[in-house]
Scaffold this active site. Structure first.
Site, PDB file in Angstrom:
ATOM      1  N   LYS A  72      40.560  30.663  41.944  1.00  0.00           N
ATOM      2  CA  LYS A  72      39.602  30.908  41.368  1.00  0.00           C
ATOM      3  C   LYS A  72      40.183  32.064  40.039  1.00  0.00           C
ATOM      4  O   LYS A  72      40.947  32.982  40.794  1.00  0.00           O
ATOM      5  CB  LYS A  72      38.491  31.415  41.879  1.00  0.00           C
ATOM      6  CG  LYS A  72      37.319  31.720  40.823  1.00  0.00           C
ATOM      7  CD  LYS A  72      35.769  32.135  41.683  1.00  0.00           C
ATOM      8  CE  LYS A  72      34.565  32.383  40.784  1.00  0.00           C
ATOM      9  NZ  LYS A  72      33.463  32.618  41.723  1.00  0.00           N
ATOM     10  N   SER A 147      29.464  30.016  40.722  1.00  0.00           N
ATOM     11  CA  SER A 147      30.285  30.218  39.688  1.00  0.00           C
ATOM     12  C   SER A 147      31.603  29.686  39.818  1.00  0.00           C
ATOM     13  O   SER A 147      32.366  29.402  38.892  1.00  0.00           O
ATOM     14  CB  SER A 147      30.329  31.711  39.449  1.00  0.00           C
ATOM     15  OG  SER A 147      31.058  32.270  40.544  1.00  0.00           O
ATOM     16  N   SER A 171      28.348  31.385  45.263  1.00  0.00           N
ATOM     17  CA  SER A 171      29.273  30.873  44.310  1.00  0.00           C
ATOM     18  C   SER A 171      29.934  29.990  44.846  1.00  0.00           C
ATOM     19  O   SER A 171      31.062  29.308  44.090  1.00  0.00           O
ATOM     20  CB  SER A 171      29.658  31.555  43.581  1.00  0.00           C
ATOM     21  OG  SER A 171      28.913  32.041  42.450  1.00  0.00           O
TER      22      SER A 171
HETATM   23  N1  GLN Z   1      24.730  32.266  40.690  1.00  0.00           N
HETATM   24  C1  GLN Z   1      24.589  33.734  41.118  1.00  0.00           C
HETATM   25  C2  GLN Z   1      24.626  34.467  39.715  1.00  0.00           C
HETATM   26  O1  GLN Z   1      24.703  34.074  38.942  1.00  0.00           O
HETATM   27  C3  GLN Z   1      25.455  33.670  42.084  1.00  0.00           C
HETATM   28  C4  GLN Z   1      26.968  33.932  41.400  1.00  0.00           C
HETATM   29  C5  GLN Z   1      27.782  34.338  42.534  1.00  0.00           C
HETATM   30  O2  GLN Z   1      27.810  34.142  43.568  1.00  0.00           O
HETATM   31  N2  GLN Z   1      29.320  34.942  41.954  1.00  0.00           N
HETATM   32  O3  GLN Z   1      24.826  35.745  40.072  1.00  0.00           O
END
Ligand code: GLN
Length: 478
Positions: A72, A147, A171
């Site tokens: 990532k 994400s 995410s």
């Molecule tokens: N979807 C969640 C957010 O927008 C979690 C994101 C994540 O785990 N990095 O914060």
């Protein structure tokens, strides 16, 4: 030979038998990427030549010797970009390796390329990438989740053998569920965060995306462990996660939290998860009704704690030390604000503003302090539940993958993480594994949650289910 669709375990066997070389794997993956990534956009950058050079040198006796892995784009690799899918870091080059990267290199892995993501890991669909959204390999009109949507998509589309992502509120698990692969969020403190660009430091964890549970165990063996460079990593012994994989589910106490089986979850998801519960019962597990009574507060608490921490963590991106600096600034303050105005996307700005607000004097007690208290209650919910059961079973996501553009208001996007967020707040571990498909052929994910540092039992519970089904062998037609 089709090598791209094989697992780490299968490739390791072929490498050991000298049937193939690491270069064969990399070449095959590069061809696969060239064929399908223009449609998926799971990668932001592919290190074609460098990966072939790494493959030529890979020490095949090491635990991940010669295995290509995608990273990532918020995890630092020395000498490489680390954009966090943000314009503000477009030209930034990391001067050091994250601890997980050093560990992967020491284990002989080949770093294949950098996976697309929501900007600074804020989002659930990868639509917040400043460099174009990623697509779900099962249906290109749909999002891959987020994400870490790029990491999930490239594993599901056989463009990488495995990948690393980060999980702050879901995410890793949510995109794994939506793309039909395995994703594990380790216990907070299990894996060093050193070199992962911080979003919400008290919640972030790095973890693996793989095609099988066994591969997740193999990667966990490499990336876990205390790190003197990172003061929230914990000096807890790291077991061999592959050793106990075959423990089975007889006598396993599987907790079903009533607050996670609610209206609003797609009926097809509910049905698939109910079938999984039946499978555990049929195979000798004890199914136990448990309660996590503070669940309804998880999203609100998360969007206070995570934004507060994000506003502090992202303050460093002001054009002075890292990445892009606006050329339009008239003085230093104006340069900071122009840099941030031009460099950050709208979701990142929304989070920074929200976080600054909840931390501001006058609101700090009302929001931030209260959220911290409720976080303790959420943590206690899990501690109490784990007195009655060994693992907790829930859907990973209330729906399968949705269409790009469908969730245009931020709140509906935030609700996509309703089943994953409390796990981060409580600092426990969770895994998503495939458990079926919708009528429109989109993968459904099952989440298993384990107590602090109980990844070995979690992996065994997941492995047993996986081996009893063929979901993980299904491939999207890209
Ligand atoms: N979807 C969640 C957010 O927008 C979690 C994101 C994540 O785990 N990095 O914060």
């Amino acid at each position: 030979m089709n090598l791209h669709s094989l697992t780490i375990k299968e490739l390791r066997r072929k490498l050991a038998a000298k049937e193939i070389s690491s270069k064969d794997i990399v070449s095959d993956l590069l061809a696969r990427i060239a064929a399908v990534d223009p449609q998926i956009h799971g990668y932001l950058r592919v290190n074609a030549e460098d990966a072939l050079a790494q493959a030529a040198q890979a020490d095949l006796d090491k635990p991940l010797g010669g295995i290509p892995i995608a990273i990532k784009d918020n995890i630092a690799v020395s000498g490489e970009g680390c954009t966090c899918a943000s314009k503000i870091l477009e030209n930034y080059v990391s001067p050091f390796d994250a601890t997980v990267i050093r560990k992967l290199k020491d284990a002989g892995a080949v770093l294949l390329g950098r996976a697309n993501m929501d900007e600074f890991a804020m989002g659930s669909s990868t639509e917040n990438s400043a460099f174009g959204r990623a697509h779900n390999p099962w249906n290109l009109a749909c999002i891959p989740g987020g994400s870490s949507g790029g990491s999930a998509a490239v594993v599901a589309a056989d463009e990488a053998i495995a990948a690393l992502g980060t999980d702050t509120g879901g995410s890793i698990r949510q995109p794994a569920a939506l793309c039909g692969c395995v994703g594990l969020k380790p216990t907070y403190g299990r894996v060093s965060r050193y070199g992962a660009v911080a979003f919400a430091s008290s919640l972030d964890q790095i973890g693996p995306f793989t095609k099988t549970v066994e591969d997740a165990a193999l990667l966990m063996n490499v990336i876990s462990g205390y790190d003197a460079l990172e003061n929230t990593s914990r000096p807890v012994p790291v077991p061999d996660f592959t050793a106990s994989l075959s423990a089975g589910v007889k006598g396993l106490r599987v907790g079903i939290p009533r607050e996670y089986f609610i209206a609003g979850t797609d009926p097809e998801v509910q049905a698939a998860v109910r079938q999984a519960i039946d499978w555990y019962a049929d195979h000798g597990a004890e199914i136990i009704d448990v309660s996590l009574p503070n669940t309804e507060h998880a999203i609100s608490v998360y969007y206070i704690v995570a934004t507060a921490e994000a506003s502090a963590n992202l303050a460093r991106f002001d054009g002075v030390r890292y990445g892009r600096r606006s050329p339009d600034g008239t003085d230093s303050i104006n340069t900071y604000s122009k840099t941030r105005e031009q460099g950050f996307g709208s979701e990142v700005k929304r989070r920074v503003i929200l976080g600054t607000y909840v931390l501001s004097s006058g609101y700090y007690d009302a929001y931030y302090n209260r959220a911290q208290k409720v976080r303790q209650l959420l943590r206690r919910d899990f501690t109490e539940a784990f007195k009655q059961c060994d693992v907790i079973l829930t859907p990973t996501s209330p729906t399968a993958a949705f269409k790009a553009g469908e969730k245009s208001d931020p709140l509906s996007m935030y609700l996509a993480d309703i089943f994953t967020i409390a796990v981060n707040l409580a600092e426990v571990c969770g895994i998503s594994i495939p458990c079926g498909f919708t009528a429109s052929n989109l993968p459904i994910g099952l989440q298993l949650i384990g107590s602090h540092f109980d990844e070995a039992r979690l992996l065994a519970a997941a492995h047993a289910y996986e081996q009893g089904h063929s979901w993980h062998t299904m491939k999207p037609q890209v």
